[in-house]
Design a protein around this motif. Structure first.
Motif, PDB file in Angstrom:
ATOM      1  N   MET A  71       0.846  -1.170   0.000  1.00  0.00           N
ATOM      2  CA  MET A  71       0.000   0.000   0.000  1.00  0.00           C
ATOM      3  C   MET A  71       0.898   1.242   0.000  1.00  0.00           C
ATOM      4  N   ASN A  72       0.607   2.187  -0.881  1.00  0.00           N
ATOM      5  CA  ASN A  72       1.432   3.399  -0.920  1.00  0.00           C
ATOM      6  C   ASN A  72       0.959   4.400   0.134  1.00  0.00           C
ATOM      7  N   LEU A  73       1.668   5.499   0.239  1.00  0.00           N
ATOM      8  CA  LEU A  73       1.399   6.489   1.274  1.00  0.00           C
ATOM      9  C   LEU A  73      -0.030   7.025   1.189  1.00  0.00           C
ATOM     10  N   GLU A  74      -0.462   7.409  -0.005  1.00  0.00           N
ATOM     11  CA  GLU A  74      -1.811   7.951  -0.163  1.00  0.00           C
ATOM     12  C   GLU A  74      -2.869   6.936   0.246  1.00  0.00           C
ATOM     13  N   GLU A  75      -2.677   5.682  -0.121  1.00  0.00           N
ATOM     14  CA  GLU A  75      -3.641   4.637   0.236  1.00  0.00           C
ATOM     15  C   GLU A  75      -3.712   4.459   1.750  1.00  0.00           C
ATOM     16  N   ARG A  76      -2.571   4.540   2.413  1.00  0.00           N
ATOM     17  CA  ARG A  76      -2.550   4.414   3.878  1.00  0.00           C
ATOM     18  C   ARG A  76      -3.249   5.601   4.533  1.00  0.00           C
ATOM     19  N   ILE A  77      -3.043   6.792   3.985  1.00  0.00           N
ATOM     20  CA  ILE A  77      -3.714   7.987   4.513  1.00  0.00           C
ATOM     21  C   ILE A  77      -5.224   7.860   4.316  1.00  0.00           C
ATOM     22  N   ILE A  78      -5.642   7.477   3.117  1.00  0.00           N
ATOM     23  CA  ILE A  78      -7.065   7.329   2.816  1.00  0.00           C
ATOM     24  C   ILE A  78      -7.691   6.265   3.718  1.00  0.00           C
ATOM     25  N   SER A  79      -6.999   5.170   3.932  1.00  0.00           N
ATOM     26  CA  SER A  79      -7.495   4.122   4.813  1.00  0.00           C
ATOM     27  C   SER A  79      -7.687   4.648   6.238  1.00  0.00           C
ATOM     28  N   THR A  80      -6.748   5.449   6.695  1.00  0.00           N
ATOM     29  CA  THR A  80      -6.852   6.046   8.032  1.00  0.00           C
ATOM     30  C   THR A  80      -8.055   6.979   8.102  1.00  0.00           C
ATOM     31  N   ILE A  81      -8.248   7.792   7.063  1.00  0.00           N
ATOM     32  CA  ILE A  81      -9.380   8.725   7.045  1.00  0.00           C
ATOM     33  C   ILE A  81     -10.700   7.959   7.027  1.00  0.00           C
ATOM     34  N   TYR A  82     -10.787   6.892   6.224  1.00  0.00           N
ATOM     35  CA  TYR A  82     -12.001   6.062   6.214  1.00  0.00           C
ATOM     36  C   TYR A  82     -12.301   5.546   7.614  1.00  0.00           C
ATOM     37  N   GLY A  83     -11.258   5.096   8.323  1.00  0.00           N
ATOM     38  CA  GLY A  83     -11.442   4.555   9.662  1.00  0.00           C
ATOM     39  C   GLY A  83     -11.973   5.580  10.646  1.00  0.00           C
ATOM     40  N   VAL A  84     -11.555   6.817  10.484  1.00  0.00           N
ATOM     41  CA  VAL A  84     -11.991   7.886  11.390  1.00  0.00           C
ATOM     42  C   VAL A  84     -13.387   8.383  11.029  1.00  0.00           C
ATOM     43  N   LEU A  85     -13.612   8.639   9.750  1.00  0.00           N
ATOM     44  CA  LEU A  85     -14.856   9.272   9.329  1.00  0.00           C
ATOM     45  C   LEU A  85     -15.999   8.297   9.131  1.00  0.00           C
ATOM     46  N   GLU A  86     -15.683   7.038   8.907  1.00  0.00           N
ATOM     47  CA  GLU A  86     -16.706   6.026   8.622  1.00  0.00           C
ATOM     48  C   GLU A  86     -17.627   6.479   7.491  1.00  0.00           C
ATOM     49  N   LYS A  87     -17.002   7.035   6.456  1.00  0.00           N
ATOM     50  CA  LYS A  87     -17.743   7.522   5.288  1.00  0.00           C
ATOM     51  C   LYS A  87     -17.866   6.404   4.256  1.00  0.00           C
ATOM     52  N   SER A  88     -18.974   6.423   3.550  1.00  0.00           N
ATOM     53  CA  SER A  88     -19.136   5.463   2.469  1.00  0.00           C
ATOM     54  C   SER A  88     -18.781   6.085   1.120  1.00  0.00           C
ATOM     55  N   SER A  89     -18.628   7.407   1.097  1.00  0.00           N
ATOM     56  CA  SER A  89     -18.289   8.074  -0.160  1.00  0.00           C
ATOM     57  C   SER A  89     -16.818   7.861  -0.495  1.00  0.00           C
ATOM     58  N   ASP A  90     -16.505   8.059  -1.755  1.00  0.00           N
ATOM     59  CA  ASP A  90     -15.127   7.870  -2.194  1.00  0.00           C
ATOM     60  C   ASP A  90     -14.228   8.952  -1.636  1.00  0.00           C
ATOM     61  N   ILE A  91     -13.043   8.551  -1.205  1.00  0.00           N
ATOM     62  CA  ILE A  91     -12.018   9.486  -0.778  1.00  0.00           C
ATOM     63  C   ILE A  91     -10.854   9.309  -1.734  1.00  0.00           C
ATOM     64  N   THR A  92     -10.439  10.397  -2.376  1.00  0.00           N
ATOM     65  CA  THR A  92      -9.327  10.368  -3.312  1.00  0.00           C
ATOM     66  C   THR A  92      -8.253  11.335  -2.831  1.00  0.00           C
ATOM     67  N   PRO A  93      -7.049  11.278  -3.412  1.00  0.00           N
ATOM     68  CA  PRO A  93      -6.034  12.261  -3.038  1.00  0.00           C
ATOM     69  C   PRO A  93      -6.492  13.708  -3.270  1.00  0.00           C
ATOM     70  N   GLU A  94      -7.419  13.919  -4.195  1.00  0.00           N
ATOM     71  CA  GLU A  94      -7.900  15.261  -4.500  1.00  0.00           C
ATOM     72  C   GLU A  94      -9.044  15.705  -3.593  1.00  0.00           C
ATOM     73  N   SER A  95      -9.562  14.801  -2.769  1.00  0.00           N
ATOM     74  CA  SER A  95     -10.676  15.152  -1.882  1.00  0.00           C
ATOM     75  C   SER A  95     -10.268  16.272  -0.933  1.00  0.00           C
ATOM     76  N   ARG A  96     -11.125  17.284  -0.853  1.00  0.00           N
ATOM     77  CA  ARG A  96     -10.889  18.388   0.080  1.00  0.00           C
ATOM     78  C   ARG A  96     -11.497  17.995   1.427  1.00  0.00           C
TER      79      ARG A  96
END
Length: 79
Positions: free
Chosen positions: A1-26
């Motif tokens: 898993m690359n850095l961005e994927e690890r960051i996105i995975s961490t954000i998913y874990g915190v936010l419990e969002k079902s929407s897509d999170i991309t590197p461009e997500s604000r």
């Protein structure tokens, strides 16, 4: 898993969002991150990457990619 994927995975874990999170997500506009969410994300990133993050260092972060840029500047790599 690359850095961005690890960051996105961490954000998913915190936010419990079902929407897509991309590197461009604000964080605020797209993901509706508030100040408590940001603290929890930073805490999750500290755990994920075994580093200490000063909240002040991340005040100007707008996108997920901005987090990756900050972490790389601190010596965190893709491995």
């Amino acid at each position: 898993m690359n850095l961005e994927e690890r960051i996105i995975s961490t954000i998913y874990g915190v936010l419990e969002k079902s929407s897509d999170i991309t590197p461009e997500s604000r964080l605020q506009e797209d993901l509706k991150v508030d100040s408590l969410d940001l603290l929890m994300i930073l805490s999750g990133l500290e755990d994920e990457f075994a580093i200490i993050i000063a909240e002040d260092d991340f005040l100007d972060v707008v996108t997920v990619n901005d987090i990756a840029v900050k972490l790389r500047a601190r010596g965190v790599s893709d491995s």
